[in-house]
Design a protein around this motif. Structure first.
Motif, PDB file in Angstrom:
ATOM      1  N   ARG A  63       0.806  -1.227   0.000  1.00  0.00           N
ATOM      2  CA  ARG A  63       0.000   0.000   0.000  1.00  0.00           C
ATOM      3  C   ARG A  63       0.836   1.273   0.000  1.00  0.00           C
ATOM      4  NH1 ARG A  63      -2.594  -2.891   3.930  1.00  0.00           N
ATOM      5  NH2 ARG A  63      -1.976  -1.470   5.601  1.00  0.00           N
ATOM      6  N   TYR A  64       1.939   1.273   0.739  1.00  0.00           N
ATOM      7  CA  TYR A  64       2.659   2.514   0.992  1.00  0.00           C
ATOM      8  C   TYR A  64       4.054   2.613   0.375  1.00  0.00           C
ATOM      9  CZ  TYR A  64      -1.016   2.939   4.504  1.00  0.00           C
ATOM     10  OH  TYR A  64      -2.228   3.003   5.146  1.00  0.00           O
ATOM     11  N   TRP A  65       4.653   1.511  -0.015  1.00  0.00           N
ATOM     12  CA  TRP A  65       6.001   1.526  -0.572  1.00  0.00           C
ATOM     13  C   TRP A  65       5.941   1.316  -2.073  1.00  0.00           C
ATOM     14  CZ3 TRP A  65       5.464   0.825   4.524  1.00  0.00           C
ATOM     15  CH2 TRP A  65       6.493   1.233   5.366  1.00  0.00           C
ATOM     16  N   ALA A  66       6.760   2.050  -2.819  1.00  0.00           N
ATOM     17  CA  ALA A  66       6.848   1.885  -4.269  1.00  0.00           C
ATOM     18  C   ALA A  66       7.477   0.526  -4.572  1.00  0.00           C
ATOM     19  CB  ALA A  66       7.687   3.004  -4.878  1.00  0.00           C
ATOM     20  N   GLU A  67       7.033  -0.073  -5.647  1.00  0.00           N
ATOM     21  CA  GLU A  67       7.555  -1.388  -6.021  1.00  0.00           C
ATOM     22  C   GLU A  67       9.063  -1.341  -6.251  1.00  0.00           C
ATOM     23  OE1 GLU A  67       6.589  -4.976  -9.181  1.00  0.00           O
ATOM     24  OE2 GLU A  67       5.275  -3.236  -9.071  1.00  0.00           O
ATOM     25  N   ASN A  68       9.538  -0.258  -6.867  1.00  0.00           N
ATOM     26  CA  ASN A  68      10.978  -0.116  -7.147  1.00  0.00           C
ATOM     27  C   ASN A  68      11.674   0.741  -6.086  1.00  0.00           C
ATOM     28  OD1 ASN A  68       9.693   2.232  -7.870  1.00  0.00           O
ATOM     29  ND2 ASN A  68      10.798   2.500  -9.783  1.00  0.00           N
ATOM     30  N   TYR A  69      11.238   0.597  -4.861  1.00  0.00           N
ATOM     31  CA  TYR A  69      11.756   1.287  -3.677  1.00  0.00           C
ATOM     32  C   TYR A  69      13.280   1.178  -3.619  1.00  0.00           C
ATOM     33  CZ  TYR A  69      12.521   1.091   1.478  1.00  0.00           C
ATOM     34  OH  TYR A  69      12.964   1.235   2.762  1.00  0.00           O
ATOM     35  N   ILE A  70      13.940   2.322  -3.396  1.00  0.00           N
ATOM     36  CA  ILE A  70      15.405   2.379  -3.335  1.00  0.00           C
ATOM     37  C   ILE A  70      15.833   2.367  -1.870  1.00  0.00           C
ATOM     38  CG2 ILE A  70      17.448   3.765  -3.888  1.00  0.00           C
ATOM     39  CD1 ILE A  70      15.689   5.008  -6.174  1.00  0.00           C
ATOM     40  N   GLN A  71      16.718   1.446  -1.536  1.00  0.00           N
ATOM     41  CA  GLN A  71      17.168   1.235  -0.158  1.00  0.00           C
ATOM     42  C   GLN A  71      18.640   1.634  -0.044  1.00  0.00           C
ATOM     43  OE1 GLN A  71      17.341   0.973   3.246  1.00  0.00           O
ATOM     44  NE2 GLN A  71      15.616  -0.396   3.028  1.00  0.00           N
ATOM     45  N   HIS A  72      18.963   2.508   0.916  1.00  0.00           N
ATOM     46  CA  HIS A  72      20.352   2.928   1.133  1.00  0.00           C
ATOM     47  C   HIS A  72      21.009   2.212   2.304  1.00  0.00           C
ATOM     48  CE1 HIS A  72      20.454   6.146  -1.889  1.00  0.00           C
ATOM     49  NE2 HIS A  72      19.163   6.285  -1.603  1.00  0.00           N
ATOM     50  N   ASN A  73      20.265   1.382   3.021  1.00  0.00           N
ATOM     51  CA  ASN A  73      20.858   0.585   4.090  1.00  0.00           C
ATOM     52  C   ASN A  73      21.766  -0.444   3.417  1.00  0.00           C
ATOM     53  OD1 ASN A  73      21.272  -1.647   5.898  1.00  0.00           O
ATOM     54  ND2 ASN A  73      19.649  -0.816   7.191  1.00  0.00           N
ATOM     55  N   PRO A  74      23.060  -0.470   3.759  1.00  0.00           N
ATOM     56  CA  PRO A  74      23.999  -1.349   3.056  1.00  0.00           C
ATOM     57  C   PRO A  74      23.774  -2.848   3.307  1.00  0.00           C
ATOM     58  CG  PRO A  74      25.095  -0.249   4.877  1.00  0.00           C
ATOM     59  CD  PRO A  74      23.720   0.346   4.775  1.00  0.00           C
ATOM     60  N   THR A  75      22.921  -3.183   4.265  1.00  0.00           N
ATOM     61  CA  THR A  75      22.669  -4.604   4.540  1.00  0.00           C
ATOM     62  C   THR A  75      21.433  -5.126   3.819  1.00  0.00           C
ATOM     63  OG1 THR A  75      21.315  -4.181   6.500  1.00  0.00           O
ATOM     64  CG2 THR A  75      23.713  -4.346   6.831  1.00  0.00           C
ATOM     65  N   MET A  76      20.798  -4.272   3.009  1.00  0.00           N
ATOM     66  CA  MET A  76      19.571  -4.675   2.317  1.00  0.00           C
ATOM     67  C   MET A  76      19.668  -4.361   0.833  1.00  0.00           C
ATOM     68  SD  MET A  76      16.684  -3.490   5.039  1.00  0.00           S
ATOM     69  CE  MET A  76      15.378  -4.316   4.152  1.00  0.00           C
ATOM     70  N   THR A  77      18.809  -5.001   0.063  1.00  0.00           N
ATOM     71  CA  THR A  77      18.739  -4.719  -1.364  1.00  0.00           C
ATOM     72  C   THR A  77      17.530  -3.838  -1.643  1.00  0.00           C
ATOM     73  OG1 THR A  77      17.443  -6.720  -1.770  1.00  0.00           O
ATOM     74  CG2 THR A  77      19.846  -6.925  -1.967  1.00  0.00           C
ATOM     75  N   ASP A  78      17.456  -3.324  -2.850  1.00  0.00           N
ATOM     76  CA  ASP A  78      16.336  -2.477  -3.254  1.00  0.00           C
ATOM     77  C   ASP A  78      15.059  -3.290  -3.382  1.00  0.00           C
ATOM     78  OD1 ASP A  78      18.025  -0.299  -3.396  1.00  0.00           O
ATOM     79  OD2 ASP A  78      18.199  -0.337  -5.577  1.00  0.00           O
ATOM     80  N   VAL A 130      16.910   6.408  13.302  1.00  0.00           N
ATOM     81  CA  VAL A 130      16.503   7.557  12.511  1.00  0.00           C
ATOM     82  C   VAL A 130      16.305   7.061  11.081  1.00  0.00           C
ATOM     83  CG1 VAL A 130      17.176   9.819  11.608  1.00  0.00           C
ATOM     84  CG2 VAL A 130      17.730   9.202  13.968  1.00  0.00           C
ATOM     85  N   ASP A 131      15.107   7.253  10.566  1.00  0.00           N
ATOM     86  CA  ASP A 131      14.782   6.879   9.192  1.00  0.00           C
ATOM     87  C   ASP A 131      14.483   8.137   8.400  1.00  0.00           C
ATOM     88  OD1 ASP A 131      14.467   3.821   9.020  1.00  0.00           O
ATOM     89  OD2 ASP A 131      13.246   4.287  10.772  1.00  0.00           O
ATOM     90  N   ILE A 132      14.968   8.179   7.181  1.00  0.00           N
ATOM     91  CA  ILE A 132      14.629   9.268   6.266  1.00  0.00           C
ATOM     92  C   ILE A 132      13.973   8.628   5.053  1.00  0.00           C
ATOM     93  CG2 ILE A 132      15.473  11.193   4.881  1.00  0.00           C
ATOM     94  CD1 ILE A 132      17.941  11.240   6.786  1.00  0.00           C
ATOM     95  N   PHE A 133      12.779   9.094   4.738  1.00  0.00           N
ATOM     96  CA  PHE A 133      12.015   8.565   3.617  1.00  0.00           C
ATOM     97  C   PHE A 133      11.825   9.658   2.571  1.00  0.00           C
ATOM     98  CE2 PHE A 133      10.580   6.390   7.449  1.00  0.00           C
ATOM     99  CZ  PHE A 133      10.663   5.053   7.082  1.00  0.00           C
ATOM    100  N   ARG A 134      11.926   9.263   1.306  1.00  0.00           N
ATOM    101  CA  ARG A 134      11.557  10.167   0.216  1.00  0.00           C
ATOM    102  C   ARG A 134      10.271   9.636  -0.399  1.00  0.00           C
ATOM    103  NH1 ARG A 134      11.843  10.391  -5.177  1.00  0.00           N
ATOM    104  NH2 ARG A 134      13.139   8.523  -5.332  1.00  0.00           N
ATOM    105  N   VAL A 135       9.286  10.495  -0.519  1.00  0.00           N
ATOM    106  CA  VAL A 135       7.979  10.115  -1.039  1.00  0.00           C
ATOM    107  C   VAL A 135       7.858  10.622  -2.477  1.00  0.00           C
ATOM    108  CG1 VAL A 135       5.486  10.355  -0.744  1.00  0.00           C
ATOM    109  CG2 VAL A 135       6.979  10.201   1.264  1.00  0.00           C
ATOM    110  N   ILE A 140       6.298   5.585  -0.648  1.00  0.00           N
ATOM    111  CA  ILE A 140       7.668   5.727  -0.154  1.00  0.00           C
ATOM    112  C   ILE A 140       8.579   5.162  -1.238  1.00  0.00           C
ATOM    113  CG2 ILE A 140       9.325   4.964   1.580  1.00  0.00           C
ATOM    114  CD1 ILE A 140       6.923   4.892   3.565  1.00  0.00           C
ATOM    115  N   ALA A 141       9.437   6.028  -1.786  1.00  0.00           N
ATOM    116  CA  ALA A 141      10.253   5.659  -2.930  1.00  0.00           C
ATOM    117  C   ALA A 141      11.715   5.395  -2.577  1.00  0.00           C
ATOM    118  CB  ALA A 141      10.181   6.760  -3.989  1.00  0.00           C
ATOM    119  N   GLU A 142      12.163   5.948  -1.442  1.00  0.00           N
ATOM    120  CA  GLU A 142      13.581   5.834  -1.099  1.00  0.00           C
ATOM    121  C   GLU A 142      13.734   5.920   0.416  1.00  0.00           C
ATOM    122  OE1 GLU A 142      17.664   7.640  -3.121  1.00  0.00           O
ATOM    123  OE2 GLU A 142      15.728   8.588  -3.530  1.00  0.00           O
ATOM    124  N   HIS A 143      14.805   5.297   0.933  1.00  0.00           N
ATOM    125  CA  HIS A 143      14.981   5.214   2.386  1.00  0.00           C
ATOM    126  C   HIS A 143      16.451   5.206   2.775  1.00  0.00           C
ATOM    127  CE1 HIS A 143      15.508   2.579   6.028  1.00  0.00           C
ATOM    128  NE2 HIS A 143      14.722   3.504   6.506  1.00  0.00           N
TER     129      HIS A 143
END
Length: 161
Positions: A63-78, A130-135, A140-143
């Motif tokens: 519902r809330y996250w874009a399918e092609n969500y971009i993840q900047h946490n180095p331990t996770m994938t997009d 601390v989380d930063i989200f770009r909408v 939610i498109a990026e984190h």
């Protein structure tokens, strides 16, 4: 004649005021639109955060996250599927629901930042996150995130949050 001069002066003052305000109406309108967008994005992130991390509702990702969500946490994938797989592996769907303890929320335009405290769980210490989200387009498109355990014996006695 005096009345006519007064009327001309009054009209000129009104006209000058209108011209001055006409020059600022577009920036004022843009500021209002920016504020409304900020509030809309903040509400979306708070609703999404509570649904996923408080209610442990994994369908919130759809519902809330874009399918092609971009993840900047180095331990996770997009992608939102990466988040879903991680949370499923942790068994989050079986955790008790809780109200997310938001300490701070800061938003501007398409960016929303949250600060939360994750309570101590088992062997893991209390952690400040601390989380930063770009909408973008209502999703939610990026984190980005930063996580820091609260030390058991801190040198500085002020709380981290």
């Amino acid at each position: 004649m005096l009345l006519k001069s007064f009327a001309v002066a009054a009209f000129a003052a009104v006209a000058l005021t209108a011209v001055a305000h006409a020059g600022t109406s577009k920036p004022a309108r843009e500021a209002v639109q920016q504020h409304e967008l900020t509030q809309k994005n903040k509400a979306l992130v708070l609703k999404a955060y509570q649904a996923l991390f408080g209610d442990h509702d994994l369908t919130a990702l759809d519902r809330y996250w874009a399918e092609n969500y971009i993840q900047h946490n180095p331990t996770m994938t997009d992608g939102r599927d990466s988040v879903k797989q991680l949370l499923e592996s942790l068994g989050v769907a079986h955790w008790p629901k809780q109200k997310v303890d938001l300490k701070r929320v800061i938003a501007e335009g398409d960016l929303v930042m949250t600060e939360v405290v994750q309570p101590k769980q088992g062997q893991s210490p209390e952690t400040v996150i601390v989380d930063i989200f770009r909408v973008e387009n209502g999703k939610i498109a990026e984190h980005w995130d930063v996580m820091q355990p609260v030390p058991a014996n801190p040198t500085n006695k002020r709380p981290m949050y």
